[in-house]
Design a protein around this motif. Structure first.
Motif, PDB file in Angstrom:
ATOM      1  N   ALA A  79       0.833  -1.208   0.000  1.00  0.00           N
ATOM      2  CA  ALA A  79       0.000   0.000   0.000  1.00  0.00           C
ATOM      3  C   ALA A  79       0.862   1.250   0.000  1.00  0.00           C
ATOM      4  CB  ALA A  79      -0.926  -0.009   1.215  1.00  0.00           C
ATOM      5  N   THR A  80       1.981   1.195   0.694  1.00  0.00           N
ATOM      6  CA  THR A  80       2.900   2.338   0.736  1.00  0.00           C
ATOM      7  C   THR A  80       3.443   2.644  -0.649  1.00  0.00           C
ATOM      8  OG1 THR A  80       3.519   1.894   3.024  1.00  0.00           O
ATOM      9  CG2 THR A  80       5.088   3.141   1.703  1.00  0.00           C
ATOM     10  N   MET A  81       3.930   1.601  -1.324  1.00  0.00           N
ATOM     11  CA  MET A  81       4.495   1.815  -2.662  1.00  0.00           C
ATOM     12  C   MET A  81       3.414   2.240  -3.653  1.00  0.00           C
ATOM     13  SD  MET A  81       7.688   1.523  -2.333  1.00  0.00           S
ATOM     14  CE  MET A  81       8.123   1.675  -4.040  1.00  0.00           C
ATOM     15  N   TRP A  82       2.248   1.613  -3.597  1.00  0.00           N
ATOM     16  CA  TRP A  82       1.170   1.971  -4.514  1.00  0.00           C
ATOM     17  C   TRP A  82       0.770   3.431  -4.297  1.00  0.00           C
ATOM     18  CZ3 TRP A  82      -3.752   3.862  -4.251  1.00  0.00           C
ATOM     19  CH2 TRP A  82      -4.494   3.796  -5.429  1.00  0.00           C
ATOM     20  N   THR A  83       0.635   3.845  -3.044  1.00  0.00           N
ATOM     21  CA  THR A  83       0.257   5.227  -2.739  1.00  0.00           C
ATOM     22  C   THR A  83       1.307   6.193  -3.250  1.00  0.00           C
ATOM     23  OG1 THR A  83      -0.919   4.485  -0.760  1.00  0.00           O
ATOM     24  CG2 THR A  83      -0.372   6.822  -0.881  1.00  0.00           C
ATOM     25  N   GLY A  84       2.575   5.877  -3.024  1.00  0.00           N
ATOM     26  CA  GLY A  84       3.652   6.751  -3.512  1.00  0.00           C
ATOM     27  C   GLY A  84       3.669   6.870  -5.025  1.00  0.00           C
ATOM     28  N   PHE A  85       3.531   5.743  -5.715  1.00  0.00           N
ATOM     29  CA  PHE A  85       3.495   5.783  -7.185  1.00  0.00           C
ATOM     30  C   PHE A  85       2.265   6.534  -7.681  1.00  0.00           C
ATOM     31  CE2 PHE A  85       6.265   1.837  -7.169  1.00  0.00           C
ATOM     32  CZ  PHE A  85       7.377   2.515  -7.642  1.00  0.00           C
ATOM     33  N   PHE A  86       1.141   6.348  -7.013  1.00  0.00           N
ATOM     34  CA  PHE A  86      -0.094   7.029  -7.404  1.00  0.00           C
ATOM     35  C   PHE A  86       0.050   8.546  -7.218  1.00  0.00           C
ATOM     36  CE2 PHE A  86      -4.231   8.832  -6.236  1.00  0.00           C
ATOM     37  CZ  PHE A  86      -4.957   8.543  -7.381  1.00  0.00           C
ATOM     38  N   PRO A  91       3.478   5.944 -13.804  1.00  0.00           N
ATOM     39  CA  PRO A  91       2.689   4.862 -14.383  1.00  0.00           C
ATOM     40  C   PRO A  91       3.394   3.509 -14.364  1.00  0.00           C
ATOM     41  CG  PRO A  91       3.549   6.258 -16.111  1.00  0.00           C
ATOM     42  CD  PRO A  91       3.932   6.891 -14.800  1.00  0.00           C
ATOM     43  N   GLU A  92       4.702   3.514 -14.447  1.00  0.00           N
ATOM     44  CA  GLU A  92       5.423   2.252 -14.518  1.00  0.00           C
ATOM     45  C   GLU A  92       6.406   2.140 -13.362  1.00  0.00           C
ATOM     46  OE1 GLU A  92       7.217   1.477 -18.264  1.00  0.00           O
ATOM     47  OE2 GLU A  92       5.524   2.266 -19.368  1.00  0.00           O
ATOM     48  N   VAL A  93       6.539   0.954 -12.884  1.00  0.00           N
ATOM     49  CA  VAL A  93       7.509   0.686 -11.826  1.00  0.00           C
ATOM     50  C   VAL A  93       8.883   0.571 -12.468  1.00  0.00           C
ATOM     51  CG1 VAL A  93       8.172  -0.951 -10.033  1.00  0.00           C
ATOM     52  CG2 VAL A  93       5.757  -0.530 -10.498  1.00  0.00           C
ATOM     53  N   PRO A  94       9.886   1.254 -11.909  1.00  0.00           N
ATOM     54  CA  PRO A  94      11.234   1.145 -12.490  1.00  0.00           C
ATOM     55  C   PRO A  94      11.751  -0.292 -12.449  1.00  0.00           C
ATOM     56  CG  PRO A  94      11.114   2.940 -10.902  1.00  0.00           C
ATOM     57  CD  PRO A  94       9.833   2.175 -10.810  1.00  0.00           C
ATOM     58  N   ASP A  95      12.532  -0.656 -13.456  1.00  0.00           N
ATOM     59  CA  ASP A  95      13.116  -1.996 -13.517  1.00  0.00           C
ATOM     60  C   ASP A  95      14.251  -2.121 -12.509  1.00  0.00           C
ATOM     61  OD1 ASP A  95      11.464  -2.905 -15.527  1.00  0.00           O
ATOM     62  OD2 ASP A  95      12.785  -2.174 -17.117  1.00  0.00           O
ATOM     63  N   VAL A  96      14.354  -3.304 -11.951  1.00  0.00           N
ATOM     64  CA  VAL A  96      15.450  -3.603 -11.034  1.00  0.00           C
ATOM     65  C   VAL A  96      16.322  -4.651 -11.700  1.00  0.00           C
ATOM     66  CG1 VAL A  96      16.059  -4.523  -8.772  1.00  0.00           C
ATOM     67  CG2 VAL A  96      14.017  -3.108  -9.026  1.00  0.00           C
ATOM     68  N   SER A  97      17.603  -4.335 -11.827  1.00  0.00           N
ATOM     69  CA  SER A  97      18.554  -5.261 -12.448  1.00  0.00           C
ATOM     70  C   SER A  97      19.387  -5.916 -11.350  1.00  0.00           C
ATOM     71  CB  SER A  97      19.467  -4.505 -13.413  1.00  0.00           C
ATOM     72  OG  SER A  97      20.464  -5.368 -13.884  1.00  0.00           O
ATOM     73  N   LEU A 111      17.296   3.450  -5.705  1.00  0.00           N
ATOM     74  CA  LEU A 111      17.121   4.904  -5.741  1.00  0.00           C
ATOM     75  C   LEU A 111      15.773   5.374  -6.296  1.00  0.00           C
ATOM     76  CD1 LEU A 111      18.612   7.471  -4.957  1.00  0.00           C
ATOM     77  CD2 LEU A 111      19.514   7.571  -7.277  1.00  0.00           C
ATOM     78  N   PRO A 112      15.250   4.808  -7.400  1.00  0.00           N
ATOM     79  CA  PRO A 112      13.957   5.278  -7.911  1.00  0.00           C
ATOM     80  C   PRO A 112      12.773   4.975  -6.985  1.00  0.00           C
ATOM     81  CG  PRO A 112      15.074   3.944  -9.572  1.00  0.00           C
ATOM     82  CD  PRO A 112      15.864   3.849  -8.316  1.00  0.00           C
ATOM     83  N   PHE A 113      12.965   4.084  -6.010  1.00  0.00           N
ATOM     84  CA  PHE A 113      11.874   3.712  -5.113  1.00  0.00           C
ATOM     85  C   PHE A 113      11.843   4.541  -3.830  1.00  0.00           C
ATOM     86  CE2 PHE A 113      12.718  -0.062  -7.634  1.00  0.00           C
ATOM     87  CZ  PHE A 113      11.449  -0.418  -8.041  1.00  0.00           C
ATOM     88  N   ILE A 114      12.887   5.281  -3.536  1.00  0.00           N
ATOM     89  CA  ILE A 114      12.985   5.987  -2.252  1.00  0.00           C
ATOM     90  C   ILE A 114      11.913   7.064  -2.111  1.00  0.00           C
ATOM     91  CG2 ILE A 114      14.440   7.509  -0.847  1.00  0.00           C
ATOM     92  CD1 ILE A 114      16.823   5.840  -1.790  1.00  0.00           C
ATOM     93  N   LEU A 115      11.745   7.916  -3.102  1.00  0.00           N
ATOM     94  CA  LEU A 115      10.753   8.987  -3.010  1.00  0.00           C
ATOM     95  C   LEU A 115       9.323   8.445  -2.951  1.00  0.00           C
ATOM     96  CD1 LEU A 115      10.155  11.988  -2.819  1.00  0.00           C
ATOM     97  CD2 LEU A 115      10.177  12.071  -5.317  1.00  0.00           C
ATOM     98  N   PRO A 116       8.920   7.512  -3.838  1.00  0.00           N
ATOM     99  CA  PRO A 116       7.559   6.964  -3.715  1.00  0.00           C
ATOM    100  C   PRO A 116       7.323   6.264  -2.377  1.00  0.00           C
ATOM    101  CG  PRO A 116       8.511   6.313  -5.815  1.00  0.00           C
ATOM    102  CD  PRO A 116       9.591   6.984  -5.031  1.00  0.00           C
ATOM    103  N   PHE A 117       8.328   5.540  -1.888  1.00  0.00           N
ATOM    104  CA  PHE A 117       8.200   4.842  -0.620  1.00  0.00           C
ATOM    105  C   PHE A 117       8.016   5.828   0.534  1.00  0.00           C
ATOM    106  CE2 PHE A 117      10.249   3.021   3.187  1.00  0.00           C
ATOM    107  CZ  PHE A 117       9.366   1.986   3.422  1.00  0.00           C
ATOM    108  N   GLY A 120       4.614   7.751   0.118  1.00  0.00           N
ATOM    109  CA  GLY A 120       3.502   6.846   0.416  1.00  0.00           C
ATOM    110  C   GLY A 120       3.407   6.524   1.892  1.00  0.00           C
ATOM    111  N   ALA A 121       4.549   6.280   2.540  1.00  0.00           N
ATOM    112  CA  ALA A 121       4.557   5.942   3.965  1.00  0.00           C
ATOM    113  C   ALA A 121       4.068   7.115   4.807  1.00  0.00           C
ATOM    114  CB  ALA A 121       5.959   5.530   4.397  1.00  0.00           C
ATOM    115  N   LEU A 122       4.536   8.305   4.512  1.00  0.00           N
ATOM    116  CA  LEU A 122       4.111   9.472   5.298  1.00  0.00           C
ATOM    117  C   LEU A 122       2.636   9.798   5.067  1.00  0.00           C
ATOM    118  CD1 LEU A 122       7.291  11.705   5.060  1.00  0.00           C
ATOM    119  CD2 LEU A 122       6.506  10.319   6.987  1.00  0.00           C
TER     120      LEU A 122
END
Length: 155
Positions: A79-86, A91-97, A111-117, A120-122
């Motif tokens: 829910a945290t990640m979905w809220t942050g991305f929303f 629209p797309e989740v960054p790829d993880v290599s 790094l691309p997940f830090i801001l949405p996370f 969303g958490a806050l």
């Protein structure tokens, strides 16, 4: 280990302290806020510090914090990640290599997940606390009223 029996005992303990229902509900709401914050690993330490610093009802604060537990962590993180991305309209989740795993590639992958996370958490922390206060106040007031009525009937 947190079991349902332990959880019920902590709730009863929080409900029987000599505080006003409003103050107990505030402690519960702050605990819920802490449960959704992105500071994983520091939730209990945050609860202990805030209970000490502001003289809050520790059992109520702990019950609110324990909303985030091993059984609920995956849905909360989702829910945290979905809220942050929303909220960021990503629209797309960054790829993880995972091909050449090192600290540098791990950092670049995360790094691309830090801001949405964080966002969303806050956001969920604030919404959770705003919902937890009136719900907690209602339940505490109702429980104390029923408990008082039961004591009066026994006399």
């Amino acid at each position: 280990m947190v079991t349902p029996k332990y959880f019920r005992a902590k709730i009863r303990e929080a409900l029987h302290l000599g505080e006003t229902p409003q103050r107990t509900a505030v402690a519960f709401a702050i605990g819920v806020f802490i449960a959704f914050t992105p500071t994983y690993g520091l939730h209990c330490a945050s609860a202990i510090f805030l209970a000490w610093a502001f003289r809050l009802n520790f059992p109520a604060l702990l019950v609110g914090t324990l909303i985030n537990n091993p059984w609920t962590v995956v849905p909360i993180l989702g829910a945290t990640m979905w809220t942050g991305f929303f909220l960021l309209r990503m629209p797309e989740v960054p790829d993880v290599s995972w091909e050449q795993l090192s600290l540098v590639t791990l950092y670049e992958s995360v790094l691309p997940f830090i801001l949405p996370f964080t966002l969303g958490a806050l956001t969920l922390s604030v919404l959770g606390a705003l919902l937890a206060y009136p719900l907690g106040l209602f339940l505490i007031t109702r429980y104390r009223k029923q408990h008082t009525n039961l004591l009066a009937q026994k006399m």
